[in-house]
Every structure is written in C-alpha cells, then in structure tokens.
Design a protein around this motif. Structure first.
Motif, mmCIF file in Angstrom:
data_model
loop_
_atom_site.group_PDB
_atom_site.id
_atom_site.type_symbol
_atom_site.label_atom_id
_atom_site.label_comp_id
_atom_site.label_asym_id
_atom_site.label_seq_id
_atom_site.Cartn_x
_atom_site.Cartn_y
_atom_site.Cartn_z
ATOM 1 N N ALA A 3 0.925 -1.209 -0.088
ATOM 2 C CA ALA A 3 -0.066 -0.074 -0.002
ATOM 3 C C ALA A 3 0.856 1.299 0.167
ATOM 4 C CB ALA A 3 -0.903 0.046 1.243
ATOM 5 N N ALA A 4 2.144 1.292 0.816
ATOM 6 C CA ALA A 4 2.931 2.445 0.871
ATOM 7 C C ALA A 4 3.719 2.734 -0.640
ATOM 8 C CB ALA A 4 4.031 2.168 1.860
ATOM 9 N N ALA A 5 3.554 1.570 -1.599
ATOM 10 C CA ALA A 5 3.951 2.158 -2.852
ATOM 11 C C ALA A 5 2.916 2.866 -3.704
ATOM 12 C CB ALA A 5 4.471 0.803 -3.560
ATOM 13 N N MET A 6 1.823 2.875 -3.230
ATOM 14 C CA MET A 6 0.649 3.337 -4.073
ATOM 15 C C MET A 6 0.520 4.789 -4.063
ATOM 16 S SD MET A 6 -1.673 0.103 -3.594
ATOM 17 C CE MET A 6 -2.165 -0.788 -4.871
ATOM 18 N N LYS A 7 1.548 5.352 -3.899
ATOM 19 C CA LYS A 7 1.235 7.076 -3.845
ATOM 20 C C LYS A 7 2.719 7.669 -4.270
ATOM 21 C CE LYS A 7 0.392 10.799 -0.726
ATOM 22 N NZ LYS A 7 0.218 11.466 0.515
ATOM 23 N N LYS A 8 2.431 8.512 -5.522
ATOM 24 C CA LYS A 8 3.767 9.086 -6.037
ATOM 25 C C LYS A 8 3.704 10.448 -5.711
ATOM 26 C CE LYS A 8 3.395 6.007 -9.774
ATOM 27 N NZ LYS A 8 3.210 5.933 -11.491
ATOM 28 N N ASP A 9 5.061 11.233 -5.771
ATOM 29 C CA ASP A 9 5.080 12.511 -5.570
ATOM 30 C C ASP A 9 5.091 13.137 -6.938
ATOM 31 O OD1 ASP A 9 7.402 12.140 -6.918
ATOM 32 O OD2 ASP A 9 8.555 12.407 -5.383
ATOM 33 N N ASP A 10 5.102 14.572 -7.032
ATOM 34 C CA ASP A 10 4.936 15.320 -8.035
ATOM 35 C C ASP A 10 5.836 14.963 -9.093
ATOM 36 O OD1 ASP A 10 3.140 16.566 -6.604
ATOM 37 O OD2 ASP A 10 4.498 18.404 -6.360
ATOM 38 N N GLU A 11 6.915 14.176 -8.743
ATOM 39 C CA GLU A 11 7.834 13.927 -9.576
ATOM 40 C C GLU A 11 7.467 12.330 -10.162
ATOM 41 O OE1 GLU A 11 11.754 14.820 -8.464
ATOM 42 O OE2 GLU A 11 11.016 16.613 -7.788
ATOM 43 N N GLY A 12 6.433 11.984 -9.870
ATOM 44 C CA GLY A 12 5.982 10.401 -10.029
ATOM 45 C C GLY A 12 6.961 9.362 -9.245
ATOM 46 N N ARG A 13 7.302 9.581 -8.342
ATOM 47 C CA ARG A 13 8.196 8.707 -7.412
ATOM 48 C C ARG A 13 7.560 8.216 -6.291
ATOM 49 N NH1 ARG A 13 13.320 11.930 -5.716
ATOM 50 N NH2 ARG A 13 11.671 13.398 -5.185
ATOM 51 N N THR A 14 7.602 6.961 -6.100
ATOM 52 C CA THR A 14 7.206 6.441 -4.695
ATOM 53 C C THR A 14 7.988 6.595 -3.696
ATOM 54 O OG1 THR A 14 7.992 4.171 -4.751
ATOM 55 C CG2 THR A 14 5.838 4.682 -6.339
ATOM 56 N N ILE A 15 7.688 6.214 -2.401
ATOM 57 C CA ILE A 15 8.694 6.555 -1.386
ATOM 58 C C ILE A 15 9.825 5.566 -1.562
ATOM 59 C CG2 ILE A 15 7.107 7.373 0.489
ATOM 60 C CD1 ILE A 15 6.851 4.549 1.802
ATOM 61 N N TYR A 16 9.705 4.382 -2.022
ATOM 62 C CA TYR A 16 10.659 3.645 -2.255
ATOM 63 C C TYR A 16 11.681 3.996 -3.310
ATOM 64 C CZ TYR A 16 7.852 0.134 0.223
ATOM 65 O OH TYR A 16 7.039 -0.377 1.065
#
Ligand code: SF4
Ligand code: SF4
Ligand code: SF4
Lengths: 188, 767
Positions: free
Chosen positions: B525-538
C-alpha cells in the motif's frame, strides 16, 4: 418516552449479538429530557463532525449548539480540535475515542472538568464501527453512566439511540428539533 | 512444568555446552516461565475490552448471555470470555505462521538435508535473534529451525487446551497465554523467513534490493498470465524455476497478490506485485489471469468459483485450503493438464514441481483462447450494468464494513460518471458483500474495472534481516533518543480510508528522521502514492536501517526482522546477553528502544498475534479503527497510573511520573491522530535530554500540523527544561507554567526488573 429497542442499525457491522439493546429515541424531545436529567454530561465529538455536511451546514454546527445549550463539556477526538479552534471553540478535553472510553470506564476518574464521573455521555460523529465498539465497552464495563448516540445510523450498544434516519432532511429536522426543545426547556 | 528430564532435553536441543553465551534463566520457556513478566506488564497496561458479541456459544451449556456482570454456566465473565477469544484468535495466527514454517522447513530439509547451513551473508552474524533469545539456540542448520518449530508445536497444545470450557478462567491469565502465543508466533516467523532466505537464496546482507513493479495495471495480459495468491511461495518459486528451465521467464507473466508476491519477487525480481489482499477479489474478477494458483493464508474461499466464471484454470497447492478438489499430486502431469484444458477441472497439487509444470503448461495453452475474457469492462458497458441503480435503497452501503458510499457511486456510474466509484475502489477491501446484497444484482466489483485507475508503481523488494553493522551504527542514537524512533508498518489492508494513507504516515515519519520499516500488505500500500515527480517512497528514500530511511523487510514472516533489530540493539550495541534471556531483553526494549509497530489496516488473526507478541517484547502497537474489532487493547491510565520503576544503578524505586510508553496497544480513529500517537509511543524512559528534545520536537511539530496547537499532554513528557526543544522553547515554557508543570526525574538506567518477582537479577541490567 422511548418505546422500542434497536433491532437493526443502519450498518450491518453494528448488528447486536446480545440481549440488551438501546432504547430508540424517536421523538427528539425525549432525547432532550434525557439530557436535562443529566448532572454531569459529556459530549464526545468524532472526526465526522468536521467532515459531514447536514444540508448546508456541517454536523459540528449542530453538535456545538446542543453542547452550548446546556454547557456540556466537550471531548474532541481524532483531529477534531483543529477545526473547533478555527470555529472559535476550545474543547474541554482532547483524547482519541478509545482513550476517552477507557477513562469513562473508571468511575474514580475526575472527568474532563474535574467534577467527577460523567453520568451521561453523548456521542456524535465517531466512525460508526468504532463508536459501536466503544459503546459496547461502556455498556458492559461502565455501569455508572448512560450513553446516548446522537447518530443517524443508530447504535444498539448505546443506552439511547436515534432511530435510523436514511434521509438527510429527516436527520436535520431531528437535530433542529432537539436544539429547539433544548432552548424551550430547562435542566431538571 | 519443568522436570529434570525435560531440562536435560532442552539443554541437549539448544546445545547448552556450546559456549557462545551462558544460558539465561528461561531456555524454551513454558506457559508459566514468563507469567510474572506478563502480569507486570498488564498491571501498567490493563486490558481494555470492547465485546463484539455479548453471548458465548462455545459449548452446549450455552448460549450464555454475558451482558454486563452476568456469568456463563461455566462461570466465565465477559472480560475473561473476551480474553479467551483473543487467545483463540492468537492461536490461529500462530498456527498459520507455524504450519507455514513447518512446511517450508520440511520441504527444504527434504531437498537439501537437515544439515543444510543457515548462512545469512557477511552482514548478519546474529542470525536469529528471536530464536536465540526465546529458545537459547544458535541457529546453524535447517535442523535448528526445525527444533524451533517443534518447540512452538509443543507449547501450542497447552495453550489450545487452556481455551476449553472449564479450563483457564481469569482474563489476566488468558492474556498471559495470548502473549505466549504471540511470542511463539515470532519464533515461527523467524524460522520460516530464515528458512526461505537460506533455502531459496532470497536477498540478505544487501540493503539496496531491486525495485519491482506493483499495481493491478502492471500485468501484461497479452502474455500467458499466472497469478499466485497467498503467503507460502514454495510453488510460486517452483513456477519461476520451471519458466527459467524452459526459457520462458519473461515470456509468461507471473504476478502475485498478498505476501506470496513479496516472496516471489524476492526470488525473481521480474515477477510482479499485483497488490495487497484488499484487491484480490477485484483482480480475480477481471479475468486477466489465465491460471490462478492458491497457496495459503488470507486466500479467498470463492476463488474456484471466480476462476470458473472467468474461464481461468485454478490449481490449489496447500493442504490447508483444499477446496474439496481432487488431490492429483500423484498423477502424471500430462493427464492433469489435459483435464484442466478439456474438462475445466480444478485440482489440488501438493508437489510444487508438478504443480509448476501444470500451471505453466495450462497458461500457455489457455492464453491464446482467452483474449475475449481478458477484456476489461468499458465505461459504456459499466454504465449500462449500473443503470438500474437509483442510489436510494442503500442496501450496499448498509452491508459495507468499510462504511463506503457505494450507492451514490454506483448511481453516478450508471449516469456515466465514475469519479466516486474510483474513490470507493481506493478504500474498498473487495469483500463483495455489496453486490451480494444488491436487489438489482449489479456486479459492483466488476464495475470498478471501469473506475479504477490503472496506475503502476515501484516497490523495493523485501530485504530480510537488518544488518549487524547497521545496528552498530544506529544502536547508540536510538537508545539515547537522538534517532527519534523505529517504526514498523505491518499487516493487512483493511484500511479505514484511502489506501495511500500508509504512504502518508510513512513519509511524515521518514522526513522527521524515524527509521521506517514496512512489511506485508502495508509495504505494498505504501508504494501506491507518487510525488509530483512520479516517485514512490521507495524511489525517494534510501533503503537502509537508518534515520530518515525506508525499508521493506518483506512478507508477513519478515516482520520478525524488525523485532529482531530491537533485540540486536540490546545484544550487539548494549552487549546484553540474549541467550534464553527473554525478560532482560524485553525490559531493555521497553525502557530504551523507541520502537513502535503500526497495523493501519488490521484484519487477520495473524496480525493480532504478531501485535500481541510485539507487546510482550515491550514494543507498543498502534492500530487503525478496524483493530477495535479485535476487541482487546492494552492501555495505561496515563497520568493517573503508577509509573514507578527501578533505577538499575542505585537499585532504588523511582516514581518517574512519566507515562512512557503510554499505551501498549491502542486504536486511533484518523491518520492524523495515528501520526501523533506513533510519535508518542516512541518515547522511552531512557531518552537522554537531547534525545527527548528531538522526540518532543517531532511530537510538537506533528501535533501542530494536525491539531493546530501544542500537545495537550506535553507536561507528561517534559521531565526537565533540558527536554524542551529549542525551536518551541518560549511557547512550551509558557504552556508548562500555565498548567503547573513540575520537573520529573531522569533515570540513566530505568528498568522494571526488580519491580516484580523474577529470576533475573537487577545486576543483569547493568553492562
Ligand atoms: S463455554 Fe461457558 S459461557 Fe460459553 S456457552 Fe459454555 S458454559 Fe456458556
Ligand atoms: S466490496 Fe468494497 S464497496 Fe463493496 S461492501 Fe465490500 S468493501 Fe464495501
Ligand atoms: S444495493 Fe444496488 S440498487 Fe441499491 S443502491 Fe446499492 S447498488 Fe444501487
């Protein structure tokens, strides 16, 4: 006064498997009578009070009017405090829902205004499944108090519950009627 | 009960004469050995019960009504009945992990022999901190892992026995037994994960594991598509082997749901993670899978039916979930494949290599014939299916345990607007109850195909154990408090709100320099969000066990590595002996290691058991709202409680007046509240003033962010004015004055050893 007991709440997850169910307060004036009798009531606000519209107003507007009418102490749970402060109201206490239920269980607790245990606890806007769990705790482990769930989804584990009111208009009428009656009556 | 014979047996099993450390007071502890520790914990953190059911129907004296102060015919009261139920559920969790470990270890022993060495690489010397601490054995071979599982099995029978009518009758003793089950569960987790790391060559001793693809939209269903569901990757890995051996790797799509996907991507990074448990039914109904393979745990029980409906083949691979299917393990693969293709028969195949062959061959044959069934519903088709809904009967809403506005979403979809249904999808756990209730038989989960965004994400594959060298680096700042905490997001995907809230919480903590770890469905679930640059927290954070980093440890069984890291801090950094020294190590963690576990989407009995086990180690747990349905928490009386502990150096009792950690298991209602609660649960009595100031800095900044003011309970956690963070000094001082704050003692060696009856001498806490 209340006649029926709560059989089927709005949410199936809250169906009671037990023998002691809430009295359904069909008539808002009966709910006001319960509040009027209380010596040291507490009103618990859950996160939905700041997120749920009732017509063109937020649920918190109604809850605040109820609280103010009898100077009922307010406990803001979740992150409700921020919005309350924006509305210019300082809650009497800030706990999360399970914490306040935990304290309410203890008769020896001094209460949020230091006046001893609360004999009536009103709940509005707490996530329905979580509220029902907390009400179950109080039903079994807090014989010194009564609970009144002011929630249109209804709560069988409360002592007193609003009937299921599917239509928002009916819910608004219920709340307005309560507020009106609070204005027209006096505490016992 | 201990006997001389049993004690001698234990000494032989743990090779007591092996001199790596002296054997501590509790090798292979029984139900009673840690009871005093448990009761001591429970005296500060009382069980809080929220009954889910007021009746008991366990025996034929019942049903018994236990409402308020009533007792059942057997004499049990409501609190004890809740505690008994908790123990039963914890036992389910322990059994699931234990049987998983047993299967994995037996399989690997069959393959490689019991002397197969356990080697976790150059970075991991303390290979099995939980097993070392609980059993007292240093794990060298698969045989030692089997010893660990046999110990779990031996204790287990006594715990199950205690749940029978007319056995245990006191809630505190049920809780002590639930703790025991939780501790056994952690032993099983560690045995299972170490076995699979060693046996399958999963990553270990490397932090920078590959980034793997995640999301239901990632599956390239133009290829033959195999979907593996569950938690035990033995067969999934055999499928990868088969593909590699037949030059098919990359030509056949392999995706997983739930923890099998973690483990198969630890084995082969070309495999894909479709998503967490909550998306299982949704995905299987899309028909994108040509073959569905089930192993064990959290696998939907109507998969055979869903596979039939979509024309997919289906093979079950676990004796725990046989679905009434024919056991074809002994039959020739050719015959099975023929019946799968010609008669659409579904089979149970317990031989992983045979199952792999059947699965791959069936996928290759079926894929070209199933292109029509792999078409997703278009918006127009979905709108037509939803057209009958007027959004007024609300039967769907009423049955939705996620409390979602399904009616309005379906009604809008019927009018061609899929926005709300897309939002519902992100919060839905795919139970399918809404469509079961719908008077118009609208296939609501299928409608979501037209509404669900087909975003794809990157998740770092599970890295397994935390390295000894990392522990050496962070041990001191964690214990001093200057790294504000170690947080583990574990567990399932029964989230209260949007699925990406885990990512929000993880990032809020990582940017405040917490060491953030994730596992299981939470890691997905933690991978299912991207920042403005399209990056996930990983992609954004370094995957090391260090301040401000984010680590995916792996599947549910890999949760052991974060508990293991807490033990290693005591053992490697503080050089406390951990061999058969459960209380000493747990006391250290409770008082000094600012660790907190979070299960934001709790659903399974396994997650309950893992959490209960963590509490016995002294690690507090924060649960999302669904955790209230577990029906038991552990909460202190906060400032009203007795916070007297021992100062290990002076051997004097000291009233610290400080409720830390404040609760050992608590539910929070919103993610905002969870954030401040997690931060608070990382406070420890041992924090030095600079460390506490850093922790309070986090607490105040987060509290201001979500609540708009200084924390209402700040006075509980400021011990001296040196604890006050400089940035907030002026306002904190003014606040403390206003509430009449008084300074509290700061201990350099706080311990609860010595505050209850124990074989551990107080001197043992001093190193
Ligand atoms: S176990 Fe006890 S409480 Fe439960 S049904 Fe039997 S007699 Fe009643
Ligand atoms: S499938 Fe999703 S929307 Fe439907 S009842 Fe279950 S959680 Fe709610
Ligand atoms: S149950 Fe079916 S018809 Fe009724 S509101 Fe829900 S989706 Fe519409």
């Amino acid at each position: 006064m209340a006649s029926e007991t709560m059989v089927m709440p709005y949410y199936k997850v809250n169906v009671l498997t037990g023998s002691k169910a809430a009295k359904v307060i069909d008539v808002p004036a009966d709910g006001v009578a319960i509040i009027n009798k209380a010596k040291n009531p507490l009103y618990v606000f859950g996160e939905e009070v700041i997120a749920t519209p009732v017509g063109d107003r937020l649920l918190i507007d109604f809850a605040l009017e109820i609280a103010k009418s009898r100077d009922i102490a307010i406990c803001a749970t979740a992150h409700v405090k921020k919005k309350m402060l924006e509305l210019g109201v300082k809650p009497d206490s800030v706990y999360d829902i399970i914490e306040i239920v935990h304290f309410l269980k203890m008769k020896e607790w001094s209460g949020v205004r230091g006046k001893g245990f609360h004999d009536l606890v009103l709940f509005t806007g707490v996530r329905c499944d979580l509220a029902e769990r907390g009400l179950a705790t109080l039903k079994h482990f807090a014989p010194h108090l009564k609970t009144f769930a002011i929630c249109r989804r209804s709560h069988p584990n409360a002592d007193f519950a609003v009937p299921v009111l599917v239509k928002v208009d009916k819910w608004r009428e219920y709340l307005e009627d309560m507020i009106r009656t609070l204005g027209a009556t006096k505490p016992a | 009960m201990h006997s001389k014979i049993r004690d001698a047996e234990i000494r032989a099993l743990i090779r007591a004469d092996d001199p790596w450390e002296p054997v501590g007071p509790t090798p292979m502890p029984t139900l009673m050995d840690l009871r005093n520790w448990d009761l001591r914990l429970l005296s500060t953190y009382e069980p809080f019960y929220a009954p889910f059911c007021d009746l008991c129907c366990l025996c034929t004296y019942g049903k018994c009504d236990l409402t308020e102060d009533r007792k059942g015919a057997c004499g049990i009261d409501m609190a004890s009945q809740q505690a008994r139920w908790i123990l039963i559920c914890c036992l389910m969790g322990t059994a699931a992990h234990g049987a998983h470990g047993r299967h994995m270890i037996d399989y690997l022993i069959e393959k490689y022999g019991e002397d197969f060495p356990i080697n976790l690489g150059t970075q991991v010397n303390v290979e099995a901190p939980i097993i070392r601490t609980v059993l007292g054995v240093k794990v060298e071979t698969l045989r030692d892992l089997r010893t660990a599982i046999e110990y779990v099995e031996r204790e287990f029978i006594h715990l199950v026995s205690a749940t029978h009518t007319g056995q245990e009758g006191n809630y505190l003793d049920f809780e002590s037994k639930a703790f025991h089950a939780g501790m056994l569960d952690h032993v099983a987790l560690e045995a299972a994960d170490i076995a699979q790391i060693a046996g399958f060559g999963y990553p270990t001793s490397v932090a920078d594991t590959p980034l793997v693809d995640l999301g239901w939209g990632i599956m390239d269903s133009t290829k033959p598509t195999i979907v593996v569901v569950g938690h035990n990757a033995v067969t999934a890995n055999a499928i990868i082997d088969y593909l590699r051996e037949h030059d098919l790797y990359g030509k056949v799509e392999v995706g997983g749901i739930c923890c099998t996907s973690h483990d198969v991507t630890r084995y082969a990074s070309g495999a894909k993670v479709i998503g967490p448990l909550s998306q299982q039914r949704f995905f299987l109904k899309t028909g994108l899978a040509d073959v569905v393979v089930t192993d064990e745990q959290c696998v939907l029980l109507d998969i055979p039916q869903m596979a039939k409906e979509t024309g997919a083949a289906m093979i079950a691979c676990s004796d725990k979930i046989s679905y009434g299917l024919e056991n074809a393990s002994e039959r020739p693969a050719d015959e099975i494949v023929r019946e799968v293709l010609e008669e659409q028969k579904q089979f149970l195949i317990l031989d992983p290599q045979k199952a792999a062959e059947v699965v791959v061959r069936a996928a290759l044959e079926l894929a070209p014939k199933r292109s029509a069934q792999k078409q997703l519903l278009t918006e127009a088709e979905a709108a037509a299916l939803a057209a009958k809904c007027r959004g007024t009967c609300e039967l769907c809403n009423r049955t939705c345990n996620s409390l979602l506005p399904v009616a309005a979403a379906v009604h809008q979809a019927g009018q061609g607007n899929f926005t709300k249904l897309g939002e519902v999808f992100r919060r839905c756990h795919g139970c399918g109850r809404c469509e079961q209730e719908c008077i118009n038989q609208i296939p609501i989960l299928r409608l979501m195909q037209a509404a669900a965004a087909r975003d794809t994400f990157k998740m770092r594959s599970g890295r397994g154990p935390i390295h000894d060298v990392e522990i050496r680096k962070v041990g001191s700042p964690i214990v001093l408090g200057t790294i504000p905490g170690v947080v583990l997001f574990a567990g399932c995907s029964n989230f209260p709100q949007d699925i990406d809230d885990v990512a929000w919480l993880a990032e809020e903590l990582a940017r405040r320099k917490y060491i953030v770890n994730l596992s299981g469905c939470a890691a997905m679930a933690a991978a299912m969000k991207k920042d403005d640059e399209g990056r996930t927290i990983y992609e954004k954070y370094i995957p090391e066990f260090d301040a401000g980093c984010i680590v995916n440890v792996g599947s549910c069984v890999a949760n052991c590595h974060v508990v293991g890291a807490a033990i290693k801090i005591a053992n490697i950094f503080a050089t406390l002996p951990n061999r058969a020294n459960y209380e000493l190590i747990s006391d250290y963690i409770l008082n000094r290691v600012g660790a907190c576990g979070v299960v934001w989407g709790p659903y399974s009995q396994k997650a309950l058991c893992i959490g209960t086990g963590a509490v016995r180690w002294g690690i507090p747990i924060v649960l999302g709202p669904h955790g209230s349905k577990y029906r038991r928490l552990y909460m202190s009386k906060k400032e009203m409680g007795d916070w007297t502990v021992m100062d290990g150096r002076t051997k004097q009792l000291v009233d610290t007046g400080e409720p830390t950690p404040e609760h050992m298991m608590v539910v929070t209602e919103s993610k905002e509240r969870a954030l401040v609660t997690i931060i608070k649960q990382c406070f420890r009595r041992n924090d030095t003033p600079p460390g506490r100031a850093i922790k309070l800095n986090s607490y105040i900044s987060a509290y201001k962010q979500v609540m708009g003011t200084l924390p209402d309970d700040l006075q509980n956690f400021v011990r001296t004015d040196k604890d006050i963070p400089i940035v907030y000094k002026r306002e904190v001082v003014a606040y403390l004055k206003e509430v009449g704050w008084q300074p509290k003692p700061v201990l350099s060696l706080p311990t609860i050893i010595g505050t209850y009856e124990t074989k551990v001498p107080i001197e043992a806490t001093i190193k």
